[in-house]
Design an enzyme around this catalytic site. Structure first.
Site, PDB file in Angstrom:
ATOM      1  CE  LYS A  13       9.248 -17.844  -8.636  1.00 46.14           C
ATOM      2  NZ  LYS A  13       9.968 -17.487  -9.878  1.00 46.14           N
ATOM      3  NE  ARG A  83       0.767 -21.779 -11.570  1.00 42.94           N
ATOM      4  CZ  ARG A  83       0.391 -22.995 -11.928  1.00 42.94           C
ATOM      5  NH1 ARG A  83       1.280 -23.849 -12.367  1.00 42.94           N
ATOM      6  NH2 ARG A  83      -0.869 -23.361 -11.857  1.00 42.94           N
ATOM      7  NE  ARG A 117      18.304 -21.166 -10.645  1.00 48.78           N
ATOM      8  CZ  ARG A 117      17.010 -21.190 -10.973  1.00 48.78           C
ATOM      9  NH1 ARG A 117      16.640 -20.900 -12.178  1.00 48.78           N
ATOM     10  NH2 ARG A 117      16.110 -21.517 -10.093  1.00 48.78           N
ATOM     11  NE  ARG A 150      16.163 -25.397 -11.926  1.00 50.14           N
ATOM     12  CZ  ARG A 150      15.074 -24.884 -11.374  1.00 50.14           C
ATOM     13  NH1 ARG A 150      15.052 -24.604 -10.092  1.00 50.14           N
ATOM     14  NH2 ARG A 150      14.022 -24.637 -12.101  1.00 50.14           N
ATOM     15  NE  ARG A 162      10.928 -21.645 -16.686  1.00 51.22           N
ATOM     16  CZ  ARG A 162      11.894 -21.926 -15.800  1.00 51.22           C
ATOM     17  NH1 ARG A 162      13.019 -22.452 -16.213  1.00 51.22           N
ATOM     18  NH2 ARG A 162      11.727 -21.682 -14.537  1.00 51.22           N
TER      19      ARG A 162
END
Ligand SMILES: [Zn+2]
Length: 211
Positions: A13, A83, A117, A150, A162
């Site tokens: 995103k 969310r 990432r 990350r 998550r």
């Protein structure tokens, strides 16, 4: 143009928001980024200590307060918000979105991508060693600051958790916007340029604008 980008954790995103921000010249509003900027203030420290520092979502009323300060008439891109349906309803009372871009991507694809990432400590920009590498080895293109992997991406377990939270809380948001004819469902399985193109095409059709 007022748009929101939603999708599962790790869907990219932030990357797509950055591309659209450049193309349409509108700012990105990301709650996570705002929260990091608030550290050092009384409210910011409280929110970190009680919620997001532990991996919990901050209560909607605080998220709304942050957004109210940042939204503007010219337009914006909401990164990863709303969310929950409750937030979608609350947000609907303060402003009206033109479109909601939903990046649809499987958990397997996300787990494959999460390894590798990299993120800039200074500006928050996200890279990927394969999908979207920085120009210089491990330095941010914008700030020349060293990138870090990350931390939350290291634990596959955390990602799966998550993803579960996302399914429970965010999937109803997708239905909510679909019913209001605002949802643009985009496959996020392709390369970054492919996905960006799909998003831009969908926005163009939806808002009937010339490129
Ligand atoms: Zn940077």
């Amino acid at each position: 143009m007022k748009i929101s980008i939603i999708g599962p954790p790790g869907a990219g995103k932030g990357t797509y928001a950055a591309e659209l921000s450049k193309k349409y010249n509108i700012p990105i509003i990301a709650i996570g980024r705002e929260l990091r900027d608030m550290v050092g203030t009384k409210l910011g420290d409280m929110l970190k200590e009680k919620y997001w520092g532990k991996g919990d979502l901050i209560p909607s009323k605080y998220a709304m307060g942050i957004l109210k300060k940042r939204i503007n008439k010219k337009g914006y891109i909401l990164d990863g918000f709303p969310r929950e349906v409750e937030e979608a309803e609350m947000f609907g009372k303060i402003d009206r979105l033109d479109a909601v871009v939903f990046i649809k991507v499987s958990q397997k694809t996300i787990l494959d991508r999460l390894h590798g990432r990299l993120q800039c400590k200074k500006c928050g920009r996200v890279y990927h060693v394969k999908g979207m590498p920085p120009k210089n080895d491990k330095l941010c293109d914008d700030c020349s600051v060293e990138l870090y992997e990350r931390v939350d991406d290291k634990e596959e377990k955390v990602i799966k958790e998550r993803f579960k939270v996302y399914h429970e809380e965010t999937e109803p948001v997708i239905k909510y916007y679909k019913e209001r004819n605002l949802l643009l469902e985009i496959s996020g399985e392709g390369s970054v340029p492919e996905v960006v193109k799909s998003i831009e095409d969908a926005i163009r059709r939806k808002l009937q604008i010339k490129s």
